[in-house]
Design an enzyme around this catalytic site. Structure first.
Site, PDB file in Angstrom:
ATOM      1  N   THR A  55    -142.655 -73.926 -36.511  1.00 59.85           N
ATOM      2  CA  THR A  55    -142.562 -72.868 -35.515  1.00 59.85           C
ATOM      3  C   THR A  55    -141.742 -73.217 -34.274  1.00 59.85           C
ATOM      4  O   THR A  55    -141.817 -74.344 -33.790  1.00 59.85           O
ATOM      5  CB  THR A  55    -143.991 -72.615 -34.996  1.00 59.85           C
ATOM      6  OG1 THR A  55    -144.868 -72.602 -36.093  1.00 59.85           O
ATOM      7  CG2 THR A  55    -144.083 -71.377 -34.186  1.00 59.85           C
ATOM      8  N   SER A  59    -137.459 -73.101 -40.982  1.00 58.08           N
ATOM      9  CA  SER A  59    -138.868 -72.816 -40.675  1.00 58.08           C
ATOM     10  C   SER A  59    -139.036 -71.626 -39.741  1.00 58.08           C
ATOM     11  O   SER A  59    -140.161 -71.314 -39.342  1.00 58.08           O
ATOM     12  CB  SER A  59    -139.511 -74.053 -40.055  1.00 58.08           C
ATOM     13  OG  SER A  59    -138.802 -74.429 -38.893  1.00 58.08           O
ATOM     14  N   THR A  79    -141.985 -67.803 -36.480  1.00 64.41           N
ATOM     15  CA  THR A  79    -141.922 -68.749 -37.599  1.00 64.41           C
ATOM     16  C   THR A  79    -141.793 -68.012 -38.926  1.00 64.41           C
ATOM     17  O   THR A  79    -142.145 -66.829 -39.032  1.00 64.41           O
ATOM     18  CB  THR A  79    -143.216 -69.594 -37.636  1.00 64.41           C
ATOM     19  OG1 THR A  79    -143.078 -70.652 -38.580  1.00 64.41           O
ATOM     20  CG2 THR A  79    -144.420 -68.766 -38.000  1.00 64.41           C
ATOM     21  N   THR A  81    -147.604 -75.645 -32.675  1.00 69.02           N
ATOM     22  CA  THR A  81    -146.798 -75.842 -33.881  1.00 69.02           C
ATOM     23  C   THR A  81    -147.629 -76.654 -34.852  1.00 69.02           C
ATOM     24  O   THR A  81    -148.589 -77.304 -34.473  1.00 69.02           O
ATOM     25  CB  THR A  81    -145.483 -76.560 -33.533  1.00 69.02           C
ATOM     26  OG1 THR A  81    -144.678 -76.668 -34.707  1.00 69.02           O
ATOM     27  CG2 THR A  81    -145.720 -77.938 -32.962  1.00 69.02           C
ATOM     28  N   GLY A  82    -147.255 -76.591 -36.119  1.00 66.68           N
ATOM     29  CA  GLY A  82    -147.978 -77.385 -37.104  1.00 66.68           C
ATOM     30  C   GLY A  82    -148.741 -76.527 -38.090  1.00 66.68           C
ATOM     31  O   GLY A  82    -148.415 -75.354 -38.288  1.00 66.68           O
ATOM     32  N   ARG A 142    -150.137 -65.024 -47.011  1.00 68.12           N
ATOM     33  CA  ARG A 142    -150.665 -65.966 -46.010  1.00 68.12           C
ATOM     34  C   ARG A 142    -150.033 -65.702 -44.639  1.00 68.12           C
ATOM     35  O   ARG A 142    -148.836 -65.508 -44.492  1.00 68.12           O
ATOM     36  CB  ARG A 142    -150.362 -67.390 -46.459  1.00 68.12           C
ATOM     37  CG  ARG A 142    -150.888 -68.494 -45.521  1.00 68.12           C
ATOM     38  CD  ARG A 142    -149.860 -68.960 -44.534  1.00 68.12           C
ATOM     39  NE  ARG A 142    -150.278 -70.142 -43.796  1.00 68.12           N
ATOM     40  CZ  ARG A 142    -149.628 -70.634 -42.745  1.00 68.12           C
ATOM     41  NH1 ARG A 142    -148.529 -70.036 -42.307  1.00 68.12           N
ATOM     42  NH2 ARG A 142    -150.063 -71.708 -42.122  1.00 68.12           N
TER      43      ARG A 142
HETATM   44  N1  GLY Z   1    -147.489 -72.954 -37.378  1.00 69.26           N
HETATM   45  C1  GLY Z   1    -146.902 -72.100 -38.295  1.00 69.26           C
HETATM   46  C2  GLY Z   1    -147.720 -71.747 -39.418  1.00 69.26           C
HETATM   47  O1  GLY Z   1    -148.624 -72.474 -39.795  1.00 69.26           O
HETATM   48  O2  GLY Z   1    -147.458 -70.727 -40.016  1.00 69.26           O
END
Ligand code: GLY
Length: 329
Positions: A188, A85, A206, A239-240, A216
């Site tokens: 992340t 990730s 990330t 994070t998330g 994106r």
């Molecule tokens: N938190 C990392 C992302 O959504 O790209």
């Protein structure tokens, strides 16, 4: 001091603090008396934060700066091919391209960011170079890559066999939608540092959501969403599911809540409440915040159980703390 001994000794105290802060009312925050500042301190998201913290601690414990430590810490995660990730080994987008997002923020309020960066091992260093060597804050895509190459970075194939296999399996299933983001599928790395001088910095990096739509960009490179540091107050990182964090301007919100007098823990809890209120799909996502204030106090909260954060301080030698969410589960 062994890591285990410190983990066992200190985590119950942190747990007690979490319990206390969960029941703290919003207007009681200012009644707290500030303890003597604890420093240096480094905190970071997930258990992949532990090796990152160790690298940051090495710098902080020798009197190095919060900014140098933040960058050095997350570079460890970026270079680890086993993490799917972040950086090398990150899961690709829907077309099989690994695209990286990162940002960094220092104690003087300056910041740098890169997004949709490909074939570069250390986006965090490129973000720092954007901050220090250009009049800009953010570079994306081809321009970010060209800048990185000018700065001496080399092109690297970031797609590992493991992530290629995951992507091929995902394509074969012909599914769309989000991968679950939790302990089984880390996200992340966000890392916050407080150095011996009392200065704060942060870094966030990330590969973003696995199999995302090409182009994106998530919260991680967006100053105020995935990371925010105000050297007068504190810092926060997230994070998330990045879209949910962006909608709430999450990390800026956490820092502003600390400015209003809330503890890092309470600020994270209130920010998670805000994320929930802005995202009707909140039961299907994970979002977690960690925060560190000028006194070395730290906290964390998340939507779903399963998020933990790593702490390295004079009291805890690289412990791991469950963020203790009770919202979903
Ligand atoms: N938190 C990392 C992302 O959504 O790209």
């Amino acid at each position: 001091m062994s890591t285990r001994r410190n983990f066992l000794k200190v985590v119950p105290a942190v747990g007690a603090a979490l319990t206390a802060s969960c029941t703290e009312s919003s207007n009681s925050a200012s009644a707290k008396t500030s303890p003597a500042p604890l420093r240096p301190v480094v905190i970071s998201t997930w258990n992949h934060g532990q090796p990152a913290n160790a690298a940051a601690w090495k710098i902080l414990s020798q009197g190095g700066t919060a900014l140098d430590a933040a960058e050095a810490g997350v570079r460890v995660t970026e270079a680890d091919p086993s993490g799917q990730s972040v950086g090398l080994g990150g899961r690709p987008d829907a077309e099989g391209n690994v695209t990286l997002d990162a940002c960094i923020m220092g104690p003087d309020g300056d910041c740098g960011s890169v997004a949709y960066l490909q074939e570069i091992l250390h986006p965090i260093t490129v973000a720092r170079q954007v901050m220090e060597k250009t009049p800009h804050v953010m570079l994306v895509g081809k321009g970010a890559q060209e800048f990185a190459l000018e700065q001496g970075h080399k092109k690297v194939d970031l797609l590992t066999d493991a992530s290629r296999k995951d992507w091929e399996e995902w394509k074969a299933k012909n599914t769309s939608g989000r991968l679950p983001i939790n302990i089984e599928n880390h996200d992340t790395i966000g890392l916050l540092t407080l150095d011996q001088n009392g200065d704060l910095a942060g870094a966030c990096t990330t590969s973003g959501a696995g199999f995302k739509l090409p182009g994106r960009v998530g919260d991680s490179p967006i100053i105020g969403a995935g990371l925010y540091v105000d050297n007068e107050i504190g810092g926060a990182t997230a994070t998330g599911w990045g879209e949910a964090v962006i909608r709430a301007c999450g990390c800026f919100l956490v820092v502003e809540l600390m400015r209003q007098g809330h503890s890092p823990q309470r600020a994270c809890e209130l920010a998670v409440e805000r994320v929930i209120s802005k995202n009707p799909d909140w039961k299907e996502i994970q979002v977690g915040f960690i925060a560190l204030n000028k006194n070395g106090e730290h906290g964390s909260f998340c939507i779903a159980p399963g998020f933990d954060y790593a702490l390295y301080s004079p009291e805890v030698e690289n412990g791991l703390i469950d963020s203790g969410s009770k919202i979903k589960g």
